[in-house]
Motif scaffolding. Structure first.
Motif, mmCIF file in Angstrom:
data_model
loop_
_atom_site.group_PDB
_atom_site.id
_atom_site.type_symbol
_atom_site.label_atom_id
_atom_site.label_comp_id
_atom_site.label_asym_id
_atom_site.label_seq_id
_atom_site.Cartn_x
_atom_site.Cartn_y
_atom_site.Cartn_z
ATOM 1 N N SER A 73 -12.525 22.947 17.136
ATOM 2 C CA SER A 73 -12.086 21.926 18.090
ATOM 3 C C SER A 73 -10.568 21.812 18.182
ATOM 4 O O SER A 73 -10.050 21.228 19.140
ATOM 5 N N GLY A 74 -9.852 22.334 17.188
ATOM 6 C CA GLY A 74 -8.403 22.223 17.182
ATOM 7 C C GLY A 74 -7.899 20.839 16.843
ATOM 8 O O GLY A 74 -6.689 20.573 16.944
ATOM 9 N N ARG A 75 -8.768 19.953 16.405
ATOM 10 C CA ARG A 75 -8.352 18.582 16.089
ATOM 11 C C ARG A 75 -7.614 18.525 14.749
ATOM 12 O O ARG A 75 -7.923 19.263 13.823
ATOM 13 N N LEU A 76 -6.642 17.617 14.676
ATOM 14 C CA LEU A 76 -5.928 17.324 13.436
ATOM 15 C C LEU A 76 -6.270 15.904 13.019
ATOM 16 O O LEU A 76 -6.317 14.994 13.861
ATOM 17 N N PHE A 77 -6.492 15.690 11.723
ATOM 18 C CA PHE A 77 -6.804 14.364 11.200
ATOM 19 C C PHE A 77 -5.728 13.996 10.180
ATOM 20 O O PHE A 77 -5.549 14.698 9.181
ATOM 21 N N ILE A 78 -5.018 12.908 10.446
ATOM 22 C CA ILE A 78 -3.874 12.505 9.635
ATOM 23 C C ILE A 78 -4.203 11.245 8.861
ATOM 24 O O ILE A 78 -4.612 10.233 9.444
ATOM 25 N N CYS A 79 -4.031 11.309 7.530
ATOM 26 C CA CYS A 79 -4.202 10.122 6.694
ATOM 27 C C CYS A 79 -2.908 9.315 6.674
ATOM 28 O O CYS A 79 -1.855 9.816 6.256
ATOM 29 N N GLN A 80 -2.991 8.080 7.121
ATOM 30 C CA GLN A 80 -1.901 7.132 6.969
ATOM 31 C C GLN A 80 -2.130 6.406 5.647
ATOM 32 O O GLN A 80 -3.214 5.854 5.415
ATOM 33 N N LYS A 81 -1.126 6.402 4.784
ATOM 34 C CA LYS A 81 -1.280 5.862 3.434
ATOM 35 C C LYS A 81 -1.865 4.453 3.421
ATOM 36 O O LYS A 81 -2.610 4.080 2.508
ATOM 37 N N GLU A 82 -1.565 3.678 4.448
ATOM 38 C CA GLU A 82 -2.013 2.291 4.505
ATOM 39 C C GLU A 82 -3.509 2.145 4.755
ATOM 40 O O GLU A 82 -4.028 1.024 4.741
ATOM 41 N N LYS A 127 -3.894 -3.819 -1.967
ATOM 42 C CA LYS A 127 -2.816 -4.097 -1.027
ATOM 43 C C LYS A 127 -1.660 -3.148 -1.308
ATOM 44 O O LYS A 127 -1.179 -3.050 -2.428
ATOM 45 N N ILE A 128 -1.232 -2.438 -0.271
ATOM 46 C CA ILE A 128 -0.191 -1.431 -0.422
ATOM 47 C C ILE A 128 1.183 -2.040 -0.155
ATOM 48 O O ILE A 128 1.376 -2.768 0.827
ATOM 49 N N ASN A 129 2.133 -1.739 -1.035
ATOM 50 C CA ASN A 129 3.514 -2.175 -0.841
ATOM 51 C C ASN A 129 4.126 -1.368 0.299
ATOM 52 O O ASN A 129 4.206 -0.145 0.210
ATOM 53 N N PRO A 130 4.570 -2.019 1.365
ATOM 54 C CA PRO A 130 5.089 -1.260 2.512
ATOM 55 C C PRO A 130 6.381 -0.515 2.206
ATOM 56 O O PRO A 130 6.719 0.461 2.875
ATOM 57 N N GLY A 131 7.119 -0.969 1.189
ATOM 58 C CA GLY A 131 8.368 -0.310 0.843
ATOM 59 C C GLY A 131 8.134 1.006 0.134
ATOM 60 O O GLY A 131 8.585 2.066 0.569
ATOM 61 N N TYR A 132 7.413 0.960 -0.985
ATOM 62 C CA TYR A 132 7.090 2.188 -1.723
ATOM 63 C C TYR A 132 5.851 1.929 -2.553
ATOM 64 O O TYR A 132 5.754 0.929 -3.257
ATOM 65 N N ASP A 133 4.898 2.827 -2.466
ATOM 66 C CA ASP A 133 3.662 2.708 -3.230
ATOM 67 C C ASP A 133 3.022 4.081 -3.327
ATOM 68 O O ASP A 133 2.925 4.786 -2.314
ATOM 69 N N GLU A 134 2.612 4.492 -4.536
ATOM 70 C CA GLU A 134 1.950 5.783 -4.702
ATOM 71 C C GLU A 134 0.436 5.675 -4.554
ATOM 72 O O GLU A 134 -0.264 6.681 -4.610
ATOM 73 N N ARG A 135 -0.067 4.464 -4.379
ATOM 74 C CA ARG A 135 -1.481 4.267 -4.102
ATOM 75 C C ARG A 135 -1.708 4.331 -2.590
ATOM 76 O O ARG A 135 -0.775 4.378 -1.813
ATOM 77 N N GLY A 136 -2.975 4.320 -2.199
ATOM 78 C CA GLY A 136 -3.289 4.294 -0.780
ATOM 79 C C GLY A 136 -4.362 5.303 -0.420
ATOM 80 O O GLY A 136 -5.095 5.806 -1.277
ATOM 81 N N LEU A 137 -4.462 5.594 0.867
ATOM 82 C CA LEU A 137 -5.338 6.648 1.373
ATOM 83 C C LEU A 137 -4.560 7.948 1.265
ATOM 84 O O LEU A 137 -3.607 8.179 2.008
ATOM 85 N N LEU A 138 -4.950 8.812 0.329
ATOM 86 C CA LEU A 138 -4.091 9.927 -0.072
ATOM 87 C C LEU A 138 -4.631 11.313 0.250
ATOM 88 O O LEU A 138 -3.877 12.290 0.178
ATOM 89 N N GLY A 139 -5.912 11.444 0.552
ATOM 90 C CA GLY A 139 -6.447 12.785 0.775
ATOM 91 C C GLY A 139 -7.669 12.788 1.668
ATOM 92 O O GLY A 139 -8.414 11.799 1.736
ATOM 93 N N ILE A 140 -7.883 13.919 2.352
ATOM 94 C CA ILE A 140 -9.050 14.099 3.208
ATOM 95 C C ILE A 140 -9.463 15.568 3.178
ATOM 96 O O ILE A 140 -8.619 16.469 3.111
ATOM 97 N N ALA A 141 -10.765 15.815 3.182
ATOM 98 C CA ALA A 141 -11.289 17.181 3.230
ATOM 99 C C ALA A 141 -12.614 17.170 3.979
ATOM 100 O O ALA A 141 -13.428 16.245 3.801
ATOM 101 N N PHE A 142 -12.853 18.190 4.777
ATOM 102 C CA PHE A 142 -14.074 18.300 5.558
ATOM 103 C C PHE A 142 -15.031 19.274 4.883
ATOM 104 O O PHE A 142 -14.621 20.324 4.387
#
Length: 409
Positions: free
Chosen positions: A55-64, A89-104
């Protein structure tokens, strides 16, 4: 001086003497590419996945907490997936947690399944949060939206600190899911007597390998520590501090990882079955925390496996936090063919070119870079093997996130 430190010191001394006598090696010539903006409509893009369905689609994880779909250069009006309500709750300034990975899933075209890695609250004493890996299925009525009711939790890992989460997910050529996990956070891996990186009885500081076609998953029988006492069978490789972005090179089937260093050195590794990558015994090629009774009494079974050298390291005179990338296999940039493209959070970018058993680093000059405060967060690869740079910029107009495609001139 204990035996290990003596052994480490001798080759360093020999290397120093050799360098004084040998002429300086000529650096490989810089490679070049141009950055073509794909989107700057959302901040903190930290992972890019493709379904492999043509399909040529790209899926982007936004950390938030949102996954955004891009098709034919256009960002969909609504998120493909939103797990922000489950997350810490993610710190908007800097945070190493969040939505970090995706795989199909390798059979995504048939089963419509995909997997995401994100940070959720924990009720366990001494734990900052949990890393959760969940399976979702695409909506039966809309191929561009996930079905939130289809969620199946595959794995959860307690995290003692907020940082060093790793978080990348990739399916290997064997059809199994590989998971990158940091050492649990804090500085110096001060977890337990030997740290998490060298402790085979914890999943932290490891690359895991699992079969997602189980309940909740199966452990492949040929994983290196299956059947060993005091070792988790999910472990594929260990001794990692914070593997930030892993990738398979499809033709060679080699697994590459950028492993973030402590205070002095960043490294790139090729991950092999049962491999020990040294942390916290060493940082890169350099001794870091080596106990006096190393290795017999403290590290035990882990040190049956000699630490494997990185294919490249660089000091903090050059960068601050490595961002692992991909071996380029596309067609738009023939000068990059077969080179490992990677970067650093400080905005610098390079390629590694294999020369026999050695890898040589060369600058990657990118035309069209953001003019202010570039931070390279991640890299991505589409179905055609073309590469993308995911970044953020701290600008005079505020904080911005962008996705760029690497193209020719």
């Amino acid at each position: 001086m204990n035996a290990f430190r003596l052994l480490m010191a001798v080759p360093v001394l020999a290397f120093s003497i050799a360098c004084q006598a040998a002429p300086l090696l000529k650096e490989p010539p810089a490679r070049k590419a141009r950055l073509q903006l794909v989107t700057n409509k959302f901040i903190s893009p930290v992972a890019l996945g493709v379904p492999g369905d043509g399909s040529g689609r790209l899926f982007i994880c936004q950390k938030e907490g949102k996954v955004w779909l891009i098709q034919n250069g256009q960002v969909a009006a609504q998120p493909f997936l939103d797990v922000s309500s489950e997350m810490v709750k993610i710190n908007p300034g800097y945070d190493e947690r969040g939505l970090l990975g995706i795989a199909f899933h390798p059979r995504f075209k048939q089963n419509k399944k995909f997997y995401v890695y994100y940070s959720v609250p924990s009720n366990t004493a001494g734990s900052n949060h949990k890393s959760r890996i969940s399976e979702f299925t695409v909506s039966a009525s809309n191929p561009n939206v996930a079905d939130p009711a289809s969620k199946r939790v595959v794995m959860e890992i307690e995290q003692p600190e907020s940082n060093h989460n790793g978080g990348d997910l990739v399916f290997g050529p064997d059809g199994y899911l590989y998971i990158a996990l940091g050492d649990g956070g804090g500085g110096g891996d001060k977890h337990g007597a030997i740290g998490n990186g060298q402790n085979l009885n914890t999943l932290l500081g490891k690359i895991l390998r699992i079969d997602v076609n189980g309940n909740p998953y199966n452990v492949p029988k040929d994983n290196p520590f299956v059947g060993e006492s005091k070792a988790r069978p999910e472990i594929w490789a260990f001794g990692l501090r914070n593997p930030w972005r892993i990738s398979f090179d499809k033709p060679t089937k080699r697994l590459f990882a950028g492993d973030v260093g402590q205070n002095k050195y960043e490294e790139v590794d090729i991950i092999t079955k049962g491999g020990n990558y040294g942390w916290r015994i060493r940082e890169g090629l350099h001794s870091f925390n080596t106990p006096d009774d190393f290795p017999e009494n403290v590290y035990g079974a882990a040190l049956k496996h000699k630490p494997i050298d990185p294919i490249d390291e660089y000091s903090h005179d050059l960068g601050i936090s490595v961002t692992g990338g991909y071996v380029y296999r596309g067609k738009a940039l023939p000068d990059l063919k077969g080179s490992y493209v990677f970067g650093d959070y400080n905005g610098k970018s390079w390629v590694l070119v294999q020369n026999g058993s050695k890898w040589e680093r060369a600058d990657l000059e990118l035309e069209g870079r953001p003019a202010e405060g570039l931070q390279i967060l991640s890299w991505g690869e589409d179905e055609a093997g073309e590469l993308y740079m995911l970044c953020s910029s701290s600008t005079s107009e505020g904080f911005k996130g962008s996705v760029y495609k690497l193209v020719g001139f």
